[in-house]
Each structure stands twice: as C-alpha cells, then as structure tokens.
Scaffold this active site. Structure first.
Site, mmCIF file in Angstrom:
data_model
loop_
_atom_site.group_PDB
_atom_site.id
_atom_site.type_symbol
_atom_site.label_atom_id
_atom_site.label_comp_id
_atom_site.label_asym_id
_atom_site.label_seq_id
_atom_site.Cartn_x
_atom_site.Cartn_y
_atom_site.Cartn_z
ATOM 1 N N HIS A 52 -4.966 2.196 11.379
ATOM 2 C CA HIS A 52 -4.093 1.603 10.366
ATOM 3 C C HIS A 52 -2.972 0.862 11.084
ATOM 4 O O HIS A 52 -2.575 1.222 12.204
ATOM 5 C CB HIS A 52 -3.490 2.694 9.493
ATOM 6 C CG HIS A 52 -4.450 3.316 8.534
ATOM 7 N ND1 HIS A 52 -4.051 3.778 7.305
ATOM 8 C CD2 HIS A 52 -5.775 3.575 8.622
ATOM 9 C CE1 HIS A 52 -5.082 4.286 6.668
ATOM 10 N NE2 HIS A 52 -6.145 4.189 7.450
ATOM 11 N N GLU A 54 0.230 0.867 10.677
ATOM 12 C CA GLU A 54 1.386 1.693 11.022
ATOM 13 C C GLU A 54 1.123 2.511 12.287
ATOM 14 O O GLU A 54 1.978 2.591 13.172
ATOM 15 C CB GLU A 54 1.721 2.666 9.875
ATOM 16 C CG GLU A 54 2.049 1.983 8.570
ATOM 17 C CD GLU A 54 0.861 1.827 7.626
ATOM 18 O OE1 GLU A 54 1.064 1.911 6.409
ATOM 19 O OE2 GLU A 54 -0.271 1.597 8.107
ATOM 20 N N CYS A 82 -0.111 5.309 3.510
ATOM 21 C CA CYS A 82 -0.953 6.397 3.009
ATOM 22 C C CYS A 82 -0.413 7.728 3.533
ATOM 23 O O CYS A 82 0.502 7.764 4.359
ATOM 24 C CB CYS A 82 -2.401 6.195 3.455
ATOM 25 S SG CYS A 82 -2.672 6.439 5.229
ATOM 26 N N CYS A 85 -0.565 8.084 7.410
ATOM 27 C CA CYS A 85 0.468 7.292 8.080
ATOM 28 C C CYS A 85 1.854 7.881 7.855
ATOM 29 O O CYS A 85 2.673 7.913 8.775
ATOM 30 C CB CYS A 85 0.413 5.846 7.614
ATOM 31 S SG CYS A 85 -1.059 4.976 8.206
#
Length: 135
Positions: A52, A54, A82, A85
């Site tokens: 992801h 992040e 999410c 994260c």
C-alpha cells in the site's frame, strides 16, 4: 511547500499508479513543510498485499533516516487509510494523517482470530525481560 503543492504531488502519484494499472492511491510524508517520502500503491506489480502507498512511504522514510520512530512527521494520503495501514501508522508514531477521500470498501471481514490456550509463561517472560533491559 504549501498544502496545494502537496495535493498536486498526490495527484501526480495517483495518475502514475493509474497508468500502471494500480489502485490510484498515493501518499506523501512531510516534515517542516517538505516532502521527505512518497509512494503509490504497487500491490499488482509486486503481487503483494502489503504494498500500500502508506506502507511503502513509511518504509522508504525509515530506511532514509535509519529510524522507525516518525513522531516528527505528517502524512497526506488520497484515501482514508485501511486498518492495516492505520496500525502501521500508529506503530511508526506519525503524529497526524490528512486524507482526501473516505474509504467505501472494507475487505475480508471473514478473518477469524483464535487464541491458543497453552502455558504462555515462556513467551511472556522473554517479552518482559526484553523491555526490562531496554528501560
């Protein structure tokens, strides 16, 4: 660097992700109004659910500064992080997260946690010892 410039960078990174057939989510990490790390999703390219934006931006910054404590940094991301994260953001101690869009999709609510019932003293002991030595 002002917020408009940061948003512009997020948009450029989102477009890059989109052009590479990735979910167009982008992230920048800022300190003292300067972008110090940036990334976009790379899950499809690397076939890895951890990639992801992040997580990638945090990972880059940690390598760059040789530290996992990011309490002097702020994060800007295109989509509300999410749960995975958010936990990584909390662990890295980032002080503030700004996001543009709310998330509309929560994946895989079927994961079940089950505690193993056993004598856990040896595991507790090693963790306790570790933190006693550090503090």
């Amino acid at each position: 660097m002002n917020q408009d410039q940061i948003i512009s960078e997020l948009y450029k990174l989102s477009l890059k992700a989109y052009q590479n057939d990735e979910v167009p989510i982008a992230c920048v990490i800022v300190k003292n109004k300067k972008i110090v790390s940036k990334a976009y999703n790379l899950r499809e390219k690397h076939k890895n659910p951890l990639y992801h934006a992040e997580v990638l931006a945090i990972n880059k910054l940690c390598k760059k500064i040789n530290n996992w404590r990011l309490d002097e940094y702020e994060m800007y991301v295109t989509l509300k992080p999410c749960k995975m994260c958010m936990e990584i953001i909390k662990e890295s101690r980032i002080k503030k997260v700004y996001y543009i869009l709310d998330s509309i999709n929560e994946q895989n609510k079927k994961v079940r946690l089950k505690k193993i019932n056993l004598n856990s003293e040896k595991f507790k002991s090693i963790i306790t010892s570790f933190f006693k030595e550090k503090r």
